[in-house]
Write a protein that holds these residues in place. Structure first.
Motif, mmCIF file in Angstrom:
data_model
loop_
_atom_site.group_PDB
_atom_site.id
_atom_site.type_symbol
_atom_site.label_atom_id
_atom_site.label_comp_id
_atom_site.label_asym_id
_atom_site.label_seq_id
_atom_site.Cartn_x
_atom_site.Cartn_y
_atom_site.Cartn_z
ATOM 1 N N ARG A 1 33.768 -16.259 20.371
ATOM 2 C CA ARG A 1 34.187 -15.946 19.006
ATOM 3 C C ARG A 1 35.598 -16.438 18.771
ATOM 4 O O ARG A 1 36.425 -16.465 19.689
ATOM 5 C CB ARG A 1 34.146 -14.435 18.761
ATOM 6 N N ILE B 1 39.878 -14.862 14.655
ATOM 7 C CA ILE B 1 39.648 -14.115 13.419
ATOM 8 C C ILE B 1 38.329 -14.592 12.834
ATOM 9 O O ILE B 1 38.161 -15.780 12.551
ATOM 10 C CB ILE B 1 40.795 -14.323 12.406
ATOM 11 N N GLU B 2 37.395 -13.676 12.659
ATOM 12 C CA GLU B 2 36.084 -13.995 12.100
ATOM 13 C C GLU B 2 35.921 -13.237 10.786
ATOM 14 O O GLU B 2 35.712 -12.022 10.776
ATOM 15 C CB GLU B 2 34.966 -13.614 13.078
ATOM 16 N N THR B 3 36.029 -13.937 9.667
ATOM 17 C CA THR B 3 35.970 -13.267 8.368
ATOM 18 C C THR B 3 34.577 -12.752 8.039
ATOM 19 O O THR B 3 34.425 -11.869 7.187
ATOM 20 C CB THR B 3 36.436 -14.234 7.263
ATOM 21 N N TRP B 4 33.556 -13.306 8.701
ATOM 22 C CA TRP B 4 32.199 -12.874 8.394
ATOM 23 C C TRP B 4 31.854 -11.541 9.032
ATOM 24 O O TRP B 4 30.894 -10.874 8.626
ATOM 25 C CB TRP B 4 31.193 -13.923 8.888
ATOM 26 N N ALA B 5 32.610 -11.140 10.044
ATOM 27 C CA ALA B 5 32.284 -9.921 10.781
ATOM 28 C C ALA B 5 32.701 -8.675 9.995
ATOM 29 O O ALA B 5 33.423 -8.757 8.998
ATOM 30 C CB ALA B 5 32.973 -9.940 12.143
ATOM 31 N N GLU C 1 34.754 -5.276 9.170
ATOM 32 C CA GLU C 1 36.211 -5.173 9.138
ATOM 33 C C GLU C 1 36.797 -4.801 10.494
ATOM 34 O O GLU C 1 37.807 -5.343 10.913
ATOM 35 C CB GLU C 1 36.629 -4.145 8.077
ATOM 36 N N GLU C 2 36.141 -3.875 11.198
ATOM 37 C CA GLU C 2 36.670 -3.441 12.492
ATOM 38 C C GLU C 2 36.423 -4.457 13.599
ATOM 39 O O GLU C 2 36.935 -4.293 14.708
ATOM 40 C CB GLU C 2 36.061 -2.090 12.880
ATOM 41 N N GLU C 3 35.667 -5.509 13.300
ATOM 42 C CA GLU C 3 35.359 -6.515 14.313
ATOM 43 C C GLU C 3 35.951 -7.885 13.988
ATOM 44 O O GLU C 3 35.727 -8.843 14.711
ATOM 45 C CB GLU C 3 33.836 -6.657 14.470
ATOM 46 N N GLN C 4 36.715 -7.995 12.915
ATOM 47 C CA GLN C 4 37.198 -9.314 12.496
ATOM 48 C C GLN C 4 38.237 -9.887 13.454
ATOM 49 O O GLN C 4 38.229 -11.073 13.746
ATOM 50 C CB GLN C 4 37.785 -9.223 11.078
ATOM 51 N N VAL C 5 39.135 -9.051 13.950
ATOM 52 C CA VAL C 5 40.187 -9.520 14.860
ATOM 53 C C VAL C 5 39.666 -9.394 16.289
ATOM 54 O O VAL C 5 39.360 -8.295 16.755
ATOM 55 C CB VAL C 5 41.483 -8.711 14.668
ATOM 56 N N TRP D 1 38.856 -5.983 18.671
ATOM 57 C CA TRP D 1 37.446 -5.690 18.962
ATOM 58 C C TRP D 1 37.209 -5.552 20.457
ATOM 59 O O TRP D 1 36.569 -4.613 20.926
ATOM 60 C CB TRP D 1 36.585 -6.795 18.362
#
Length: 472
Positions: free
Chosen positions: A359, A362-366, A368-372, A376
């Motif tokens: 991953r 920073i994943e904007t599709w995830a 909110e608690e998993e974006q960074v 995570w």
């Protein structure tokens, strides 16, 4: 209209009727009773007002046509006063003879030949001047820094005129082209623009020092070329591109765990050499998966030293400019702009987690608690399920204990306090060292204790914290 004779025009506007009439006739002819153009429309009221300026405008298309206003008369109440046209000049078109004498023809031919020779001489002089400026003019300060200089012509030929077909990529620091030297050696040519010669000189002084870096896990710089304020850096060509292309965006061939672990170890050794293995400390400042290149044997090499800085061992960095890529920047750089080896370690820790988890930072599709990514993985660790963060696409390719150790190492490198991050010596020991011999016993002991208390298959989360756990 085109016979050269003077023409008179009457332009009349009837306000109450919203009507415009245009009448045209030769000067010697009285005003015709029927206008040439007559236009009536109530919308005319939208384009006039009680007070207006009156004047003339003209336009032309693809031909040149001379028009002159010889006299004019205006009245805003009734008919305008008549114009006396008896003494107005007449501008007839010039006539030319269709026949030329033999002498005139010979003179024109000689003049054309002389003009052609002057143009050819000027073109040759300009070409020579440009060639000298681009290839032959070498200032003394350039050779003081680095004698291995390519000519602009060599690099232009190698890249097929810097063709778009050979463009490997481009970013904020310039464009990168693939090239082939006359000896069939493939290289990557990076074009870097600078606003001033002084800035170029300072940049080249640092690049030249980095050109002397010799390590198998660094992309080797072969030379340089300068054209005006543009500096071209020549590197070894990495046929397998950057690491991120083998992990993200559904690659055609997914890099397996063994390959990923080997690349992480390669880059760790290269970064350790920059921090501790040379006569100066080199801080890379832009470590990310797209700057890790893979050679023909899929071994990792750290490249792109466009943001790197050199310091004497023990000296304090003095830069005041924060540079790097969002998601890889150490948190302390938000308040302290000077980078350190610890900020490089943080960026490398992000790469470790990227490679292990598959991953981006920073994943904007995830959710909110998993974006960074770091947050995570840290939550997984605190819940005793750190191995759940591993890339599902490579499940079954790794030993659980090894994946756990790598994920914990990535978190340790990303500790918010730079004082608690491991050095690259310790990182190399974990990734490369043999638990029985090469790796420092203290580091491995910490990893073992951390693995007993919080592991991939659960464990006692209330066990006494080990030194490594306190740094996660």
């Amino acid at each position: 209209m085109r016979n050269g004779q003077n023409i008179r025009a009457w332009i009349e506007f009837d306000g109450p009727q919203f009507e415009i009439n245009v009448t045209i006739a030769p000067v010697a002819v009285s005003k015709p009773s029927r206008p040439l153009i007559s236009y009536s429309n109530p919308k005319i009221a939208n384009y006039v007002s009680t007070e207006m300026y009156v004047g003339f405008s003209a336009s032309k298309t693809n031909w040149v046509e001379a028009q002159r206003i010889l006299a004019w008369s205006l009245s805003d109440t009734g008919v305008a006063a008549d114009i006396n046209t008896t003494n107005l000049p007449v501008f007839l078109p010039e006539t030319t003879s269709s026949s030329l004498s033999a002498g005139a023809i010979a003179g024109i031919a000689i003049a054309c030949v002389v003009f052609l020779l002057i143009c050819l001489s000027g073109g040759y002089w300009f070409w020579r001047k440009t060639k000298i400026e681009e290839e032959d003019e070498i200032e003394d300060w350039e050779l003081e820094y680095w004698p291995h200089r390519f000519s602009y012509g060599e690099l232009k030929q190698a890249t097929d005129g810097f063709s778009k077909n050979d463009l490997l990529g481009q970013g904020g620091f310039g464009r990168v082209y693939r090239g082939t030297l006359p000896n069939n050696t493939q290289v990557a040519v990076k074009c870097v623009n600078h606003d001033s010669k002084q800035g170029l000189r300072e940049f080249m002084a640092e690049i030249s020092s980095m050109g002397r870096l010799q390590h198998i896990n660094l992309v080797q710089m072969r030379g340089w070329c300068r054209k005006g304020n543009e500096l071209m850096l020549v590197y070894d060509f990495m046929p397998n591109g950057s690491l991120n292309r083998w992990i993200f965006d559904n690659p055609k061939t997914l890099l397996g765990w063994e390959g990923r672990r080997r690349v992480l170890a390669d880059v760790a050794e290269g970064l350790n050499y920059l921090h501790h293995g040379w006569d100066k400390v080199v801080i890379h400042r832009d470590i990310k998966s797209s700057n890790i290149l893979l050679d023909s044997e899929m071994r990792g090499r750290l490249g792109d030293f466009g943001l790197a800085k050199l310091y004497e061992h023990g000296a304090a960095p003095n830069t005041t400019r924060v540079v790097g890529t969002l998601g890889y920047l150490a948190p302390e750089l938000a308040t302290v702009t000077a980078p350190t080896v610890a900020s490089d370690v943080y960026s490398f820790g992000v790469v470790v987690l990227e490679v292990a988890c598959g991953r981006r930072p920073i994943e904007t599709w995830a959710a909110e608690e998993e974006q960074v990514l770091i947050d995570w993985v840290r939550e997984k660790y605190l819940d005793g399920r750190v191995c759940e963060a591993a890339d599902k696409r490579i499940a079954g390719q790794y030993v659980a204990e090894e994946m756990e150790r790598v994920l914990k190492l990535g978190l340790a490198c990303c500790h918010p306090d730079p004082q608690h991050r491991p050095t690259m010596n310790e990182v190399v020991a974990v990734l490369v060292g043999d638990e029985a011999a090469a790796a420092p016993a203290a580091v491995l002991s910490e990893l073992a204790q951390a693995g007993e208390s919080v592991g991939c298959s659960g464990g006692d989360t209330n066990a006494e914290e080990s030194p490594l756990q306190s740094t996660v």
